[in-house]
Design a protein around this motif. Sequence first.
Motif, PDB file in Angstrom:
ATOM      1  N   PHE A  19       0.833  -1.209   0.000  1.00 32.92           N
ATOM      2  CA  PHE A  19       0.000   0.000   0.000  1.00 32.92           C
ATOM      3  C   PHE A  19       0.868   1.260   0.000  1.00 32.92           C
ATOM      4  O   PHE A  19       0.546   2.253  -0.654  1.00 32.92           O
ATOM      5  N   GLY A  20       1.982   1.201   0.721  1.00 30.07           N
ATOM      6  CA  GLY A  20       2.870   2.349   0.788  1.00 30.07           C
ATOM      7  C   GLY A  20       3.445   2.714  -0.569  1.00 30.07           C
ATOM      8  O   GLY A  20       3.482   3.888  -0.950  1.00 30.07           O
ATOM      9  N   VAL A  21       3.916   1.721  -1.304  1.00 35.29           N
ATOM     10  CA  VAL A  21       4.467   1.971  -2.640  1.00 35.29           C
ATOM     11  C   VAL A  21       3.426   2.631  -3.537  1.00 35.29           C
ATOM     12  O   VAL A  21       3.711   3.605  -4.249  1.00 35.29           O
ATOM     13  N   VAL A  22       2.206   2.133  -3.487  1.00 32.25           N
ATOM     14  CA  VAL A  22       1.128   2.688  -4.321  1.00 32.25           C
ATOM     15  C   VAL A  22       0.795   4.114  -3.901  1.00 32.25           C
ATOM     16  O   VAL A  22       0.664   5.013  -4.748  1.00 32.25           O
ATOM     17  N   ILE A  23       0.663   4.345  -2.613  1.00 28.45           N
ATOM     18  CA  ILE A  23       0.294   5.676  -2.121  1.00 28.45           C
ATOM     19  C   ILE A  23       1.374   6.701  -2.432  1.00 28.45           C
ATOM     20  O   ILE A  23       1.083   7.807  -2.917  1.00 28.45           O
ATOM     21  N   PHE A  24       2.629   6.363  -2.184  1.00 32.03           N
ATOM     22  CA  PHE A  24       3.712   7.308  -2.474  1.00 32.03           C
ATOM     23  C   PHE A  24       3.777   7.634  -3.968  1.00 32.03           C
ATOM     24  O   PHE A  24       4.043   8.780  -4.353  1.00 32.03           O
ATOM     25  N   ASP A  25       3.530   6.630  -4.800  1.00 26.52           N
ATOM     26  CA  ASP A  25       3.522   6.882  -6.243  1.00 26.52           C
ATOM     27  C   ASP A  25       2.380   7.827  -6.630  1.00 26.52           C
ATOM     28  O   ASP A  25       2.557   8.723  -7.457  1.00 26.52           O
ATOM     29  N   ARG A  26       1.213   7.612  -6.060  1.00 25.31           N
ATOM     30  CA  ARG A  26       0.075   8.481  -6.379  1.00 25.31           C
ATOM     31  C   ARG A  26       0.302   9.911  -5.896  1.00 25.31           C
ATOM     32  O   ARG A  26      -0.237  10.864  -6.462  1.00 25.31           O
TER      33      ARG A  26
END
Length: 433
Positions: free
Chosen positions: A308-315
Amino acid sequence: MSQEMFVVNNVWMMVSIFLVFVMHLGFATLETGLTRSKNTVNILFKNSMVPPIGLITYTLWGFSMMYPGESFAGSFFGFSGFGVSLPEGGETSAYNEGYTFWTDFLFQGMFAATAATIVSGAVAERMKLESFMIFSVLFVGLCYPIVGMWKWGGGFLNTLAVPFYDFAGSTIVHSVGGWGALAGILLLGPRIGKYVDGKIKPIPGHSIPLATIGVFILWLGWFGFNGGSVLSADPGAVSRVLVMTSLAAAAGAIGGCIVSLFMFRSSDITMVLNGILAGLVGITAGADQMGVTDSVVIGLIAGALVVFGVVIFDRLKIDDPVGALSVHLLCGIWGTLAVGLFGTLAGVDQLISQLIGVGTVGAFSFIFAFVVWYALKMTMGIRVSRKEEVEGLDIHEHSMHAYPDINGSGFDLSQEQEAIIAEESKVKTTVSS
């Protein structure tokens, strides 16, 4: 303590030192594998320089700041003088739990460089080398020993009504590095071609085998990182810590695998690798306080968090090439809070102390790092030129390639980057005409 037990403790602590040292190789190979080949020498150079910087600054003043004794008699800052001096009794005198002063110093010194190593991967592929080196000296030499003193050196976090607990550094080491990385990324900006027309463009690393080797080296090294933090060769305590550490890592891999499969509809090896590291970071704060079920749950949640962290930081357009923020910052925070939720210390009062520790260490580390990065940005700059970034840091910062290809160029330009270069060349030609 018997002479035999003194020797056994000392030998185990030295073995732990060797294992923690090997972790720097793990970070180097992991970061190299998850970045592009044209920046390989740059990554290896930084990871080869951070341990020497950590050891030298820790010798000159860091150790005396982190363990000042009664000097400066403060709960927030202390300093017992420059250099490292033997205590009364000499080289083989019993120290701490029954090992030598030099063994303790070197074990602590190996920890010191880890925070800056975490930053290295997060700002990879567009950071000026000299700016990173200066930041590393200040971050490892000042920020880390100050926050380390707050807990491990008898500072205010250790004197709360219910003392803040961080067994081996989920907060003191890992989240400190994560906060430093976040400050750097915000001021540095994303890599060219990462976010285009509102879309996220994957920039894959060049060697998954290298990244995989790096993760397993790190898992091995964590036996020393956590196992050595027992600060003795106590058979029950060390065995427990090693088991809980491994269970959390295994559960982290499973959590990362399941969540990434659900979210991306594919079996993403990078999420499994980061899931392992997430579990390791998550258990580090309370490895000596957890049971089997606790460790598995902590690892599973950490593995899910990292995805989830990877996705959120990318967004949020926060470009982190190796997932350091998700692994070390998010899971460092999670592991620290988990001490108040699981294991023998679980309770509301402990959870409040954990929140205080996470908040104060996080605020200080982020502000310290942001000020240093900002000062560097306003003076010497922190980002390489567009041309240097596109062509690779290896040739521009180091005048060499890690993998000279058949044409001798050593570049691995994507179509998007080739288009950027072509467009720039066209503009220059038009101007010249």
